[in-house]
Design a protein around this motif. Structure first.
Motif, PDB file in Angstrom:
ATOM      1  N   GLY A   1       4.225   5.856  -5.322  1.00 56.13           N
ATOM      2  CA  GLY A   1       4.255   5.910  -6.787  1.00 56.13           C
ATOM      3  C   GLY A   1       3.265   6.914  -7.339  1.00 56.13           C
ATOM      4  N   LEU A   2       2.054   6.891  -6.817  1.00 60.62           N
ATOM      5  CA  LEU A   2       1.045   7.857  -7.270  1.00 60.62           C
ATOM      6  C   LEU A   2       1.439   9.281  -6.908  1.00 60.62           C
ATOM      7  N   GLU A   3       1.984   9.450  -5.726  1.00 61.81           N
ATOM      8  CA  GLU A   3       2.392  10.794  -5.315  1.00 61.81           C
ATOM      9  C   GLU A   3       3.567  11.289  -6.149  1.00 61.81           C
TER      10      GLU A   3
ATOM     11  N   MET B   1       0.825  -1.185   0.000  1.00 66.02           N
ATOM     12  CA  MET B   1       0.000   0.000   0.000  1.00 66.02           C
ATOM     13  C   MET B   1       0.870   1.249   0.000  1.00 66.02           C
TER      14      MET B   1
ATOM     15  N   ALA C   1       4.008   1.637  -0.987  1.00 66.38           N
ATOM     16  CA  ALA C   1       4.745   1.806  -2.234  1.00 66.38           C
ATOM     17  C   ALA C   1       3.825   2.347  -3.333  1.00 66.38           C
ATOM     18  N   ALA C   2       2.607   1.864  -3.386  1.00 65.68           N
ATOM     19  CA  ALA C   2       1.655   2.356  -4.385  1.00 65.68           C
ATOM     20  C   ALA C   2       1.326   3.823  -4.144  1.00 65.68           C
ATOM     21  N   ALA C   3       1.140   4.201  -2.892  1.00 65.40           N
ATOM     22  CA  ALA C   3       0.853   5.602  -2.578  1.00 65.40           C
ATOM     23  C   ALA C   3       2.034   6.487  -2.971  1.00 65.40           C
TER      24      ALA C   3
ATOM     25  N   GLN D   1      10.269   0.235   0.676  1.00 61.07           N
ATOM     26  CA  GLN D   1       9.244   0.046   1.695  1.00 61.07           C
ATOM     27  C   GLN D   1       9.347  -1.288   2.422  1.00 61.07           C
TER      28      GLN D   1
ATOM     29  N   ALA E   1       9.686   4.194  -2.799  1.00 65.41           N
ATOM     30  CA  ALA E   1       8.673   3.161  -3.037  1.00 65.41           C
ATOM     31  C   ALA E   1       9.327   1.784  -3.064  1.00 65.41           C
TER      32      ALA E   1
ATOM     33  N   TRP F   1      -2.050   9.287   3.649  1.00 65.80           N
ATOM     34  CA  TRP F   1      -1.079   8.613   4.507  1.00 65.80           C
ATOM     35  C   TRP F   1      -1.650   8.359   5.879  1.00 65.80           C
TER      36      TRP F   1
END
Length: 114
Positions: free
Chosen positions: A7-9, A1, A3-5, A49, A46, A87
């Protein structure tokens, strides 16, 4: 979760480079470098993590985005605050899952009777 956040950020922070000229007459090289470095640092974080200190790095980067955003591009600062909410939610979910796991309440921990 996490790492995905990140990446999007990183994508959102990188896209701030496109709107930087609209907020300033001539974007400074330092502003471009800071925003670019934050986006790259988020992508690197990311991948980190899995490390025990990876979450701390991610949270420090989140604070850096908020500060840099309000100094360089106010819209990026607002997006930093929005991602801070994301977050906060992710940390709450992590805490809740850890609590349920310790109590043995997760569905995967339940014994099925046959």
């Amino acid at each position: 979760m996490f790492a995905a956040a990140l990446g999007l950020e990183a994508i959102v922070v990188g896209l701030a480079l496109l709107v930087l000229p609209k907020f300033t007459e001539a974007p400074s090289g330092a502003g471009i470098a800071i925003i670019g470095a934050l986006a790259v640092a988020m992508l690197v974080a990311a991948g980190l993590q899995r490390r025990p200190w990876g979450l701390a790095v991610a949270l420090l980067l989140q604070a850096a985005v908020i500060v840099a955003g309000f100094v360089l591009v106010p819209a990026l600062g607002v997006m930093g605050v929005v991602f801070a909410g994301v977050w906060a939610f992710l940390l709450w979910v992590r805490h809740d899952v850890a609590r349920r796991q310790a109590a043995g309440e997760l569905p995967a921990q339940q014994v099925r009777e046959q």
